[in-house]
Design an enzyme around this catalytic site. Structure first.
Site, short mmCIF file in Angstrom:
data_model
loop_
_atom_site.label_atom_id
_atom_site.label_comp_id
_atom_site.label_asym_id
_atom_site.label_seq_id
_atom_site.Cartn_x
_atom_site.Cartn_y
_atom_site.Cartn_z
N TRP A 276 27.33 52.80 -1.90
CA TRP A 276 26.19 51.99 -1.48
C TRP A 276 25.07 52.05 -2.51
O TRP A 276 24.40 51.07 -2.78
CB TRP A 276 25.70 52.38 -0.09
CG TRP A 276 26.73 52.11 0.97
CD1 TRP A 276 27.34 53.04 1.78
CD2 TRP A 276 27.29 50.84 1.33
NE1 TRP A 276 28.23 52.41 2.61
CE2 TRP A 276 28.23 51.07 2.37
CE3 TRP A 276 27.10 49.53 0.88
CZ2 TRP A 276 28.96 50.04 2.96
CZ3 TRP A 276 27.83 48.50 1.48
CH2 TRP A 276 28.74 48.77 2.49
N ASP B 273 17.56 54.15 1.17
CA ASP B 273 18.47 53.56 2.14
C ASP B 273 18.87 54.69 3.10
O ASP B 273 19.53 55.64 2.69
CB ASP B 273 19.70 53.01 1.40
CG ASP B 273 20.79 52.48 2.33
OD1 ASP B 273 20.66 52.61 3.56
OD2 ASP B 273 21.79 51.95 1.80
N LYS C 8 24.58 51.67 12.23
CA LYS C 8 25.16 53.00 12.10
C LYS C 8 24.63 53.92 13.19
O LYS C 8 25.38 54.63 13.81
CB LYS C 8 24.84 53.60 10.72
CG LYS C 8 25.20 52.70 9.54
CD LYS C 8 26.71 52.59 9.31
CE LYS C 8 27.08 51.37 8.49
NZ LYS C 8 26.72 51.40 7.10
C1 LIG Z 1 26.84 50.46 5.95
C2 LIG Z 1 25.89 50.75 4.87
C3 LIG Z 1 25.34 49.73 4.08
C4 LIG Z 1 25.73 48.28 4.22
O1 LIG Z 1 25.18 47.77 5.37
P1 LIG Z 1 25.32 46.21 5.74
O2 LIG Z 1 24.39 46.11 6.91
O3 LIG Z 1 26.75 45.97 6.06
O4 LIG Z 1 24.86 45.42 4.58
C5 LIG Z 1 24.43 50.08 3.11
N1 LIG Z 1 24.06 51.36 2.93
C6 LIG Z 1 24.57 52.36 3.67
C7 LIG Z 1 24.12 53.75 3.41
C8 LIG Z 1 25.49 52.09 4.65
O5 LIG Z 1 26.00 53.10 5.38
#
Ligand SMILES: *Cc1c(COP(=O)(O)O)cnc(C)c1O
Length: 359
Positions: free
Chosen positions: A100, A170, A194
């Site tokens: 990511w 993030d 998540k």
């Molecule tokens: C799942 C995830 C993403 C991607 O998320 P989307 O909503 O599918 O774009 C980005 N960063 C992390 C840390 C993730 O776990």
């Protein structure tokens, strides 16, 4: 019958929240309609979004000089939105701790110079690099991290020394899993699927001075933080139903005792699994001990066939989504806030039994 769902995302939500939403499905709070059916400009929805924001502010102790935005496009949209809004000098430092972070880094290259200042790619992202004294460019607009690496199961236990630069994080897979000091960040953001709610909402917590008209040329209106901040996330139709569920999860977290209590609970939960992995002769954790995530726990047997057998038998026994990410193989148990301790205890019991039968 509900299963124990160890999915990395979209992931398990508190059963209580789902039941409440079910009870309100046809008639939300005497409005005679579902939240899905109501105007986002209605009084009822205004209250839903305002309450959600306030509860999130309470949970995370968000200072007044930070805005809370409920946006769309997933966490991945932020990979572009961040450089478009923040890259004034067209330069930013990225710490590459997994897929990511790498995707964010690659996306930023479309808008300026993204500099990889550290990486753990050399050991398949199984650790967090030392970030106490990185070579951060003098004119970098920000330092970017992925705080919890969903796929590899690592977590920054200490934030990097950004040498005075704005930190952007993030937190998709560790959102609200423990207390954070918001003042250490310029932007904290995460897709909610998540640990908070249904896919389709991304929450951005952003310091006000980072919200400016001065975005990169050509930045679409919808991708300017200012557009959403000026309109309290109601510039266009927001992901209303998703925000409503997030709001319920915030209430649930408050009832559970807030983020200190969640941290304690998450530590206890993760320990059950890690303790077992540490003494198992069959299963091994894949992450350096000091950098282990409380949320995503990858493990392997070292034998692909046995891994597949485990995943299959686990599924038959009611433990779903234990297959590791398609890029790394093995297994991964995601044990987010809403996974009950009992789910982890039962998983470990099952693993012990599998170990006995297969050694
Ligand atoms: C799942 C995830 C993403 C991607 O998320 P989307 O909503 O599918 O774009 C980005 N960063 C992390 C840390 C993730 O776990």
């Amino acid at each position: 019958m509900r299963v124990y769902n160890f999915s990395a995302g979209p992931a398990v939500l508190p059963e209580e929240v789902l039941k409440e939403a079910a009870a309100e499905m046809l008639d939300y709070n005497g409005t005679g309609m579902s939240v899905m059916e109501m105007s986002h400009r209605s009084k009822a929805f205004e209250e839903i979004i305002n309450t959600a924001e306030q509860d999130l502010r309470d949970l995370m102790n968000i200072p007044d000089n930070y805005k809370v935005l409920f946006l769309q496009g997933g966490a991945s949209q932020q990979f572009a939105m961040i450089p478009m809004n923040l890259m004034k000098n067209k330069k930013a430092a990225y710490i590459i701790t997994g897929q990511w972070a790498k995707k964010a880094y690659q996306e930023a290259q479309n808008y300026g110079e993204a500099v990889a200042v550290a990486s753990s790619a050399d050991k398949t992202f199984s650790y967090i690099p030392d970030c106490s004294d990185l070579d951060i460019p003098e004119d970098a607009d920000y330092v970017y991290i992925c705080e919890n690496n969903t796929i590899y199961g690592t977590k920054f236990k200490q934030l990097p020394n950004t040498k005075g630069k704005t930190l952007v994080a993030d937190v998709s897979s560790c959102f609200l899993s423990e207390p954070v000091d918001v003042t250490k960040y310029g932007i904290i953001y995460g897709g909610v699927q998540k640990n908070i709610g249904p896919a389709g909402v991304v929450i951005v917590i952003i310091r006000e001075d980072l919200i400016t008209e001065d975005t990169l040329p050509g930045t679409p209106t919808m991708l300017k933080y200012k557009t959403h901040a000026d309109n309290k996330s109601l510039y266009n139709t927001p992901p209303a139903y998703g925000i409503y569920i997030c709001g319920k999860v915030f209430k649930w977290l408050k009832k559970m005792g807030g983020l200190e209590a969640m941290k304690e609970r998450n530590e206890k939960k993760a320990k059950i699994l890690y303790d077992y992995l540490d003494q198992s002769k069959l299963f091994k954790g894949t992450v350096v001990e000091k950098d282990r995530s409380l949320m995503n726990v990858p493990f392997v047997t070292g034998n692909e066939e046995l891994d597949a057998k485990f995943v299959k038998e686990a599924k038959a026994a009611g433990f779903e989504n234990l297959k590791g990410h398609r890029t790394v193989g093995g297994m991964r148990a995601s044990i987010y806030n809403a996974m009950p301790i009992e789910g982890v205890e039962k998983l470990v019991e099952f693993m012990k039994k599998f170990e006995e039968e297969n050694s």
